[in-house]
Design an enzyme around this catalytic site. Sequence first.
Site, PDB file in Angstrom:
ATOM      1  CE  LYS A  18      -7.378 -52.899 -19.906  1.00 31.84           C
ATOM      2  NZ  LYS A  18      -8.058 -52.924 -21.214  1.00 31.84           N
ATOM      3  CB  THR A  63      -4.803 -54.909 -22.322  1.00 32.09           C
ATOM      4  OG1 THR A  63      -6.091 -54.597 -22.834  1.00 32.09           O
ATOM      5  CG2 THR A  63      -3.771 -54.884 -23.432  1.00 32.09           C
ATOM      6  NE  ARG A 181     -21.966 -42.845  -1.044  1.00 38.84           N
ATOM      7  CZ  ARG A 181     -22.492 -41.934  -1.842  1.00 38.84           C
ATOM      8  NH1 ARG A 181     -22.778 -42.240  -3.091  1.00 38.84           N
ATOM      9  NH2 ARG A 181     -22.747 -40.721  -1.407  1.00 38.84           N
ATOM     10  CD  GLN A 225     -26.780 -34.642  -3.364  1.00 39.56           C
ATOM     11  OE1 GLN A 225     -26.085 -35.545  -2.885  1.00 39.56           O
ATOM     12  NE2 GLN A 225     -27.445 -34.788  -4.499  1.00 39.56           N
ATOM     13  CG  HIS A 253     -18.913 -42.172  -9.099  1.00 40.98           C
ATOM     14  ND1 HIS A 253     -19.889 -41.903  -8.163  1.00 40.98           N
ATOM     15  CD2 HIS A 253     -19.214 -41.398 -10.168  1.00 40.98           C
ATOM     16  CE1 HIS A 253     -20.747 -41.015  -8.654  1.00 40.98           C
ATOM     17  NE2 HIS A 253     -20.351 -40.685  -9.868  1.00 40.98           N
TER      18      HIS A 253
HETATM   19  O1  LIG Z   1     -24.003 -38.569  -2.692  1.00 37.40           O
HETATM   20  C1  LIG Z   1     -24.590 -38.821  -3.759  1.00 37.40           C
HETATM   21  N1  LIG Z   1     -25.509 -37.961  -4.248  1.00 37.40           N
HETATM   22  C2  LIG Z   1     -26.178 -38.181  -5.417  1.00 37.40           C
HETATM   23  O2  LIG Z   1     -27.035 -37.347  -5.823  1.00 37.40           O
HETATM   24  C3  LIG Z   1     -25.886 -39.365  -6.105  1.00 37.40           C
HETATM   25  N2  LIG Z   1     -26.337 -39.897  -7.278  1.00 37.40           N
HETATM   26  C4  LIG Z   1     -25.680 -41.056  -7.459  1.00 37.40           C
HETATM   27  O3  LIG Z   1     -25.846 -41.814  -8.445  1.00 37.40           O
HETATM   28  N3  LIG Z   1     -24.812 -41.286  -6.453  1.00 37.40           N
HETATM   29  C5  LIG Z   1     -24.924 -40.247  -5.590  1.00 37.40           C
HETATM   30  N4  LIG Z   1     -24.286 -39.966  -4.430  1.00 37.40           N
END
Ligand SMILES: O=c1[nH]c(=O)c2[nH]c(=O)[nH]c2[nH]1
Length: 291
Positions: A18, A63, A181, A225, A253
């Site tokens: 992998k 894998t 997170r 944002q 992510h």
């Molecule tokens: O900070 C984020 N803004 C988003 O607009 C968003 N959308 C999402 O799925 N995760 C996140 N995280």
Amino acid sequence: MSTREGTGIVLGPNRYGKAESRVVRIVRDTTRHEIHDLNVSTSLYGDFAAAHTDGDQSQVLPTDTQKNTVFAFAKRHGVASPEDYAIALGTRLLEATPAAKGAVVQVEEYAWDRIPVNGFGHDHAFVRRGGEVRTAVVEVTSAGPSVTSGLKDLVVLKSTGSEFKGFLRDEYTTLPDADDRILATALRVDWHHRDGARPDWSTTYESVRALLLETFATTYSRALQETLYAMGRAVLTAHEDITRIAFSAPNKHHFLVDLEPFGLDNPGEVFIAADRPYGLIEAEVVREGTA
Ligand SMILES: O=c1[nH]c(=O)c2[nH]c(=O)[nH]c2[nH]1
């Protein structure tokens, strides 16, 4: 070597594994987190001829299993050094696969520095070492130069102090609320200077960069944002001559890996860093009444 009778065509060297599991291991035993960010590839070689010639998988450790072992060992063994981790992982894969004569583990480790805040490295906010690019776009007309300065590929991450919840839901929404997170992005930022302004461009660049990093580190984030808006406000507040600032920020992510099937808990320690798709958050912060 296996051969298909009569054809004179035989299987040559082969291996499988992998490639490029993106493992992020956060050490969070104290409030001063550590980050280890790895790209791990595994490969097994040995007697795997039957898989090629007869479609026989009985000696093939999938894998997918190799990938699971990569993540499980990031928890079980830790990744304090790529070498120790790779030795442990390679040894395990070899033991688990009787047909293997060897296991090759390749590790790339990406270096992160703590974001400096008031002269001290922050507990849980990091900036990727190297890689960022300073940019400038100048348009010259008879009215004089119009200057936009910027940077791109400034990669930052905070291992706590970020949530995302209370969002709009419909029948296609599966994302759970996140109370804690990883927030990570590769910033592209462009800031426009008031016409006629002649600051020391490099001093301003360093100041803007420091404000972006400090604000990212110290602002609790309810969404990327909100973090971008806070960074923009900090820059416009400190720099009268900057009239607007534009952000383009991929939400890089990091998904918590489910280690329960392997009898391991994972309280925010082992993540898979996904490269795509990614959220792309873009916003400008502008000074009212200026161009
Ligand atoms: O900070 C984020 N803004 C988003 O607009 C968003 N959308 C999402 O799925 N995760 C996140 N995280």
